[in-house]
Design an enzyme around this catalytic site. Structure first.
Site, PDB file in Angstrom:
ATOM      1  N   HIS A  69       0.852  -1.200   0.000  1.00 35.92           N
ATOM      2  CA  HIS A  69       0.000   0.000   0.000  1.00 35.92           C
ATOM      3  C   HIS A  69       0.880   1.240   0.000  1.00 35.92           C
ATOM      4  O   HIS A  69       2.097   1.140   0.148  1.00 35.92           O
ATOM      5  CB  HIS A  69      -1.001  -0.028   1.160  1.00 35.92           C
ATOM      6  CG  HIS A  69      -0.411   0.045   2.537  1.00 35.92           C
ATOM      7  ND1 HIS A  69       0.409  -0.926   3.060  1.00 35.92           N
ATOM      8  CD2 HIS A  69      -0.519   0.996   3.519  1.00 35.92           C
ATOM      9  CE1 HIS A  69       0.762  -0.596   4.292  1.00 35.92           C
ATOM     10  NE2 HIS A  69       0.224   0.576   4.588  1.00 35.92           N
ATOM     11  N   HIS A  71       1.389   3.946   1.938  1.00 38.29           N
ATOM     12  CA  HIS A  71       1.950   4.671   3.092  1.00 38.29           C
ATOM     13  C   HIS A  71       3.470   4.752   3.015  1.00 38.29           C
ATOM     14  O   HIS A  71       4.138   3.804   2.594  1.00 38.29           O
ATOM     15  CB  HIS A  71       1.511   4.014   4.408  1.00 38.29           C
ATOM     16  CG  HIS A  71       0.066   4.267   4.739  1.00 38.29           C
ATOM     17  ND1 HIS A  71      -0.654   3.499   5.633  1.00 38.29           N
ATOM     18  CD2 HIS A  71      -0.794   5.218   4.282  1.00 38.29           C
ATOM     19  CE1 HIS A  71      -1.895   3.977   5.718  1.00 38.29           C
ATOM     20  NE2 HIS A  71      -1.998   5.010   4.907  1.00 38.29           N
ATOM     21  N   ASP A  73       5.853   4.559   5.094  1.00 37.09           N
ATOM     22  CA  ASP A  73       6.705   3.568   5.768  1.00 37.09           C
ATOM     23  C   ASP A  73       6.704   2.230   5.023  1.00 37.09           C
ATOM     24  O   ASP A  73       7.301   1.257   5.479  1.00 37.09           O
ATOM     25  CB  ASP A  73       6.300   3.389   7.244  1.00 37.09           C
ATOM     26  CG  ASP A  73       4.876   2.899   7.418  1.00 37.09           C
ATOM     27  OD1 ASP A  73       3.973   3.382   6.717  1.00 37.09           O
ATOM     28  OD2 ASP A  73       4.664   2.008   8.270  1.00 37.09           O
ATOM     29  N   HIS A  74       6.053   2.192   3.843  1.00 36.34           N
ATOM     30  CA  HIS A  74       6.057   0.989   2.996  1.00 36.34           C
ATOM     31  C   HIS A  74       6.627   1.254   1.607  1.00 36.34           C
ATOM     32  O   HIS A  74       6.935   0.321   0.871  1.00 36.34           O
ATOM     33  CB  HIS A  74       4.632   0.415   2.893  1.00 36.34           C
ATOM     34  CG  HIS A  74       4.096   0.015   4.227  1.00 36.34           C
ATOM     35  ND1 HIS A  74       4.034  -1.287   4.652  1.00 36.34           N
ATOM     36  CD2 HIS A  74       3.659   0.767   5.268  1.00 36.34           C
ATOM     37  CE1 HIS A  74       3.566  -1.320   5.897  1.00 36.34           C
ATOM     38  NE2 HIS A  74       3.329  -0.086   6.289  1.00 36.34           N
ATOM     39  N   HIS A 127      -7.424  -0.920   5.600  1.00 36.10           N
ATOM     40  CA  HIS A 127      -6.395  -0.003   6.128  1.00 36.10           C
ATOM     41  C   HIS A 127      -6.199   1.140   5.130  1.00 36.10           C
ATOM     42  O   HIS A 127      -6.261   2.307   5.484  1.00 36.10           O
ATOM     43  CB  HIS A 127      -5.111  -0.790   6.354  1.00 36.10           C
ATOM     44  CG  HIS A 127      -3.943   0.032   6.805  1.00 36.10           C
ATOM     45  ND1 HIS A 127      -3.890   0.620   8.045  1.00 36.10           N
ATOM     46  CD2 HIS A 127      -2.782   0.365   6.192  1.00 36.10           C
ATOM     47  CE1 HIS A 127      -2.734   1.272   8.169  1.00 36.10           C
ATOM     48  NE2 HIS A 127      -2.054   1.135   7.063  1.00 36.10           N
ATOM     49  N   ASP A 146      -0.072  -3.987   6.291  1.00 35.15           N
ATOM     50  CA  ASP A 146      -0.751  -3.487   7.490  1.00 35.15           C
ATOM     51  C   ASP A 146      -2.200  -3.964   7.553  1.00 35.15           C
ATOM     52  O   ASP A 146      -3.063  -3.283   8.108  1.00 35.15           O
ATOM     53  CB  ASP A 146      -0.725  -1.946   7.530  1.00 35.15           C
ATOM     54  CG  ASP A 146       0.666  -1.392   7.818  1.00 35.15           C
ATOM     55  OD1 ASP A 146       1.583  -2.190   8.087  1.00 35.15           O
ATOM     56  OD2 ASP A 146       0.821  -0.157   7.771  1.00 35.15           O
ATOM     57  N   HIS A 184       4.740  -4.648  10.856  1.00 32.22           N
ATOM     58  CA  HIS A 184       5.097  -3.935  12.097  1.00 32.22           C
ATOM     59  C   HIS A 184       5.222  -4.898  13.265  1.00 32.22           C
ATOM     60  O   HIS A 184       4.505  -5.904  13.338  1.00 32.22           O
ATOM     61  CB  HIS A 184       4.031  -2.898  12.462  1.00 32.22           C
ATOM     62  CG  HIS A 184       3.970  -1.731  11.535  1.00 32.22           C
ATOM     63  ND1 HIS A 184       4.714  -0.593  11.721  1.00 32.22           N
ATOM     64  CD2 HIS A 184       3.260  -1.526  10.404  1.00 32.22           C
ATOM     65  CE1 HIS A 184       4.449   0.279  10.748  1.00 32.22           C
ATOM     66  NE2 HIS A 184       3.572  -0.268   9.924  1.00 32.22           N
TER      67      HIS A 184
END
Ligand code: ZN
Ligand code: FE
Length: 268
Positions: A69, A71, A73-74, A127, A146, A184
C-alpha cells in the site's frame, strides 16, 4: 533487533530465504530470495539503506519491489532502491498514483513470478482503499503489510469495518500453516488489548506470555502462523459466539462485532 534469515523449503529441498529486516521505529522490511534463480524481491521499502545493506551482505541483487500500500513507511525506499538496482516496482492498482516510481499495477487473482516462486495477489481493502497482500503458497508465506498483525489488524484509515472484516476473512481462508509476515512489530501492545477482550482464551494467554518473553530478549514475534492467529487474534474471531457474547452482541452481525473490537482498540 537484528536481521533474521528464514530458510524455506519446497518438498524438503531449500527453495528460498526470507530476510526480515528491522527498519525505522517498528517496521519490518522483507526480502524474498529464490535460490533456484537467484532472483530477489523486496516486499515494501520502509528504509532503502537498511534493505540495501542486506542485499550487499548477502550478495543478492534486487529484481522487483512489491508494494502492499502507499503509506510512506512501505514505499519510502522505492526511488532510492530503483535508482540503485533498476528493479521493477509493482503496486496495487488502486494506489499507483500515490506510489513512487511504480512501473506496473496488479490486483486480485493476478500473480507475480520470482524465479521458481509465485506470489498470488489478494486484495484486502480496509487499512487503505487499495491494500493488497502477496501470498507465496509454495513457501507458505503471506506478506500482509498493514492488514493483519499478530493479535491485531490495521487501523481503518480509508475503508469501512465491513470491508476490513471481509478482507480478514479472505486472509483467514489461507492454510493454517501459512506464516504471516506483517509489516510492524506491534504484538506486545496488541496482546494487551486482546487479553482485555478475550481474557479466558488459554491459547491467547500462552501466546501473550511468549510475546512478552521474546520482546524482553529483543527478539521478533513475527512471523506468526495463521493457525495460531485464528485461535488468538480477536479480530479474526469476530464471528465467534463467545466473543460476541462477551461484548453483549449475541445477535449482531460479525462485521458489527468486528467494528466494536476495532473501535475498542483505537481507544485502548
Ligand atoms: Zn500503513
Ligand atoms: Fe505501516
Amino acid at each position: 533487533m537484528s536481521l533474521y534469515l528464514h530458510s524455506r523449503t519446497v518438498s524438503g529441498k531449500p527453495a528460498a530465504i526470507i530476510a526480515q529486516i528491522p527498519c525505522l521505529q517498528d517496521n519490518y522490511g522483507f526480502l524474498v530470495h529464490d535460490l533456484a534463480s537467484s532472483k530477489t524481491a523486496a516486499v515494501d521499502t520502509p528504509d532503502a539503506e537498511a534493505i540495501n545493506k542486506v542485499l550487499v551482505e548477502q550478495n543478492w541483487s534486487l529484481d522487483i519491489i512489491l508494494n502492499t500500500h502507499w503509506h510512506g513507511d512501505h514505499t519510502g525506499g522505492n526511488k532510492a532502491l530503483k535508482a540503485q538496482w533498476g528493479c521493477r516496482i509493482i503496486a496495487p492498482g488502486g494506489e499507483h498514483s500515490k506510489i513512487p516510481a511504480c512501473d506496473q499495477t496488479i490486483g486480485e487473482g493476478e500473480t507475480v513470478q520470482l524465479g521458481n516462486l509465485q506470489a498470488q495477489v489478494i486484495e484486502t481493502p480496509g487499512h487503505t482503499a487499495g491494500h493488497i497482500i502477496y501470498y507465496f503458497a509454495d513457501i507458505a508465506a503471506a506478506f500482509v503489510g498493514d492488514t493483519l498483525f499478530s493479535l491485531g489488524c490495521g487501523r481503518l484509515f480509508e475503508g469501512s469495518a465491513e470491508q476490513m472484516w471481509r478482507s480478514l476473512k479472505k486472509l483467514r481462508a489461507l492454510p493454517d500453516d501459512t506464516d504471516i509476515f506483517c509489516a510492524h512489530e506491534y504484538s506486545k501492545a496488541n496482546a494487551d488489548y486482546a487479553l482485555s477482550v478475550d481474557p479466558e482464551n488459554e491459547a491467547l494467554v500462552e501466546r501473550a506470555r511468549q510475546i512478552t518473553d521474546l520482546r524482553a530478549k529483543d527478539k521478533p514475534t513475527i512471523p506468526s502462523a495463521l493457525g495460531l492467529e485464528k485461535k488468538t487474534n480477536p479480530f479474526l474471531r469476530a464471528d465467534n459466539d463467545d466473543m460476541a457474547a462477551r461484548l453483549g452482541m449475541e445477535d449482531a452481525p460479525a462485521a458489527q462485532v468486528f467494528a466494536r473490537l476495532r473501535q475498542g482498540k483505537d481507544n485502548f
